[in-house]
Design a protein around this motif. Structure first.
Motif, PDB file in Angstrom:
ATOM      1  N   LEU A  79     -72.337  27.079  -5.992  1.00 19.93           N
ATOM      2  CA  LEU A  79     -71.574  28.324  -6.135  1.00 19.93           C
ATOM      3  C   LEU A  79     -71.958  29.371  -5.093  1.00 19.93           C
ATOM      4  O   LEU A  79     -71.183  30.281  -4.823  1.00 19.93           O
ATOM      5  CB  LEU A  79     -71.740  28.895  -7.541  1.00 19.93           C
ATOM      6  N   ASN A  80     -73.164  29.248  -4.511  1.00 22.56           N
ATOM      7  CA  ASN A  80     -73.568  30.202  -3.469  1.00 22.56           C
ATOM      8  C   ASN A  80     -72.625  30.129  -2.276  1.00 22.56           C
ATOM      9  O   ASN A  80     -72.311  31.137  -1.663  1.00 22.56           O
ATOM     10  CB  ASN A  80     -75.011  29.945  -3.031  1.00 22.56           C
ATOM     11  N   ASP A  81     -72.195  28.915  -1.938  1.00 21.64           N
ATOM     12  CA  ASP A  81     -71.288  28.722  -0.807  1.00 21.64           C
ATOM     13  C   ASP A  81     -69.832  28.597  -1.228  1.00 21.64           C
ATOM     14  O   ASP A  81     -68.929  28.854  -0.437  1.00 21.64           O
ATOM     15  CB  ASP A  81     -71.683  27.456  -0.025  1.00 21.64           C
ATOM     16  N   GLU A  82     -69.606  28.173  -2.475  1.00 15.57           N
ATOM     17  CA  GLU A  82     -68.245  27.927  -2.956  1.00 15.57           C
ATOM     18  C   GLU A  82     -68.011  28.562  -4.324  1.00 15.57           C
ATOM     19  O   GLU A  82     -67.818  27.854  -5.315  1.00 15.57           O
ATOM     20  CB  GLU A  82     -67.988  26.427  -3.078  1.00 15.57           C
ATOM     21  N   PRO A  83     -68.011  29.897  -4.415  1.00 11.38           N
ATOM     22  CA  PRO A  83     -67.795  30.528  -5.724  1.00 11.38           C
ATOM     23  C   PRO A  83     -66.438  30.173  -6.336  1.00 11.38           C
ATOM     24  O   PRO A  83     -66.263  30.194  -7.554  1.00 11.38           O
ATOM     25  CB  PRO A  83     -67.927  32.029  -5.441  1.00 11.38           C
ATOM     26  N   GLY A  84     -65.482  29.805  -5.498  1.00 13.91           N
ATOM     27  CA  GLY A  84     -64.151  29.436  -5.978  1.00 13.91           C
ATOM     28  C   GLY A  84     -64.128  28.173  -6.817  1.00 13.91           C
ATOM     29  O   GLY A  84     -63.109  27.873  -7.454  1.00 13.91           O
ATOM     30  N   LEU A  85     -65.252  27.422  -6.855  1.00 12.71           N
ATOM     31  CA  LEU A  85     -65.329  26.261  -7.748  1.00 12.71           C
ATOM     32  C   LEU A  85     -65.068  26.678  -9.191  1.00 12.71           C
ATOM     33  O   LEU A  85     -64.544  25.894  -9.981  1.00 12.71           O
ATOM     34  CB  LEU A  85     -66.713  25.607  -7.670  1.00 12.71           C
ATOM     35  N   ILE A  86     -65.448  27.906  -9.532  1.00  9.53           N
ATOM     36  CA  ILE A  86     -65.215  28.391 -10.895  1.00  9.53           C
ATOM     37  C   ILE A  86     -63.714  28.455 -11.164  1.00  9.53           C
ATOM     38  O   ILE A  86     -63.250  28.060 -12.229  1.00  9.53           O
ATOM     39  CB  ILE A  86     -65.888  29.761 -11.126  1.00  9.53           C
TER      40      ILE A  86
END
Length: 121
Positions: A79-86
């Motif tokens: 999530l640090n690099d890809e917060p959009g995973l949420i």
């Protein structure tokens, strides 16, 4: 596997003594595009209701609260690099943290999927 929800739209998916915590699909839809996540430290202990993380979207910052008491055993570093995973997979790859349950009885105070569906209707 047990899934429970809080009134603040966190979920906890329990596997043995470990709870996988994130925000519900409903919550991510309300927030919109998530651009930043502040995760807790591994090894930190929290009481039920303590703030454990912050999720920031283009609309607002939202505090995430511990659905149960316990110790953080892992955080979702992706999530640090890809917060959009949420946004893409809130209940799967977009989980926030894993917590070792201090008191499984605390799960009884949380909503099951049917009660949560009524809560968000």
């Amino acid at each position: 596997m047990t899934i429970r929800y809080t009134e603040d739209h966190e979920y906890i998916r329990v596997e043995g003594k470990i709870g996988i915590v994130g925000i519900s699909n409903y919550a991510q839809e309300q927030l919109g595009d998530i651009v930043f996540v502040e995760l807790p430290s591994v090894g930190a202990s929290y009481k039920k209701g303590d703030e454990v993380a912050v999720v920031e979207s283009v609309k607002a910052a939202s505090e995430i609260y511990a659905p149960v008491s316990g110790k953080v055993v892992e955080v979702n570093e992706k999530l640090n690099d890809e917060p959009g995973l949420i946004n893409a997979d809130a209940a799967g790859g977009g989980w926030l943290l894993k917590i070792e349950l201090a008191d499984e009885g605390e799960l009884d105070a949380l909503m099951d999927e049917a009660a949560y569906a009524d809560h968000t209707a």
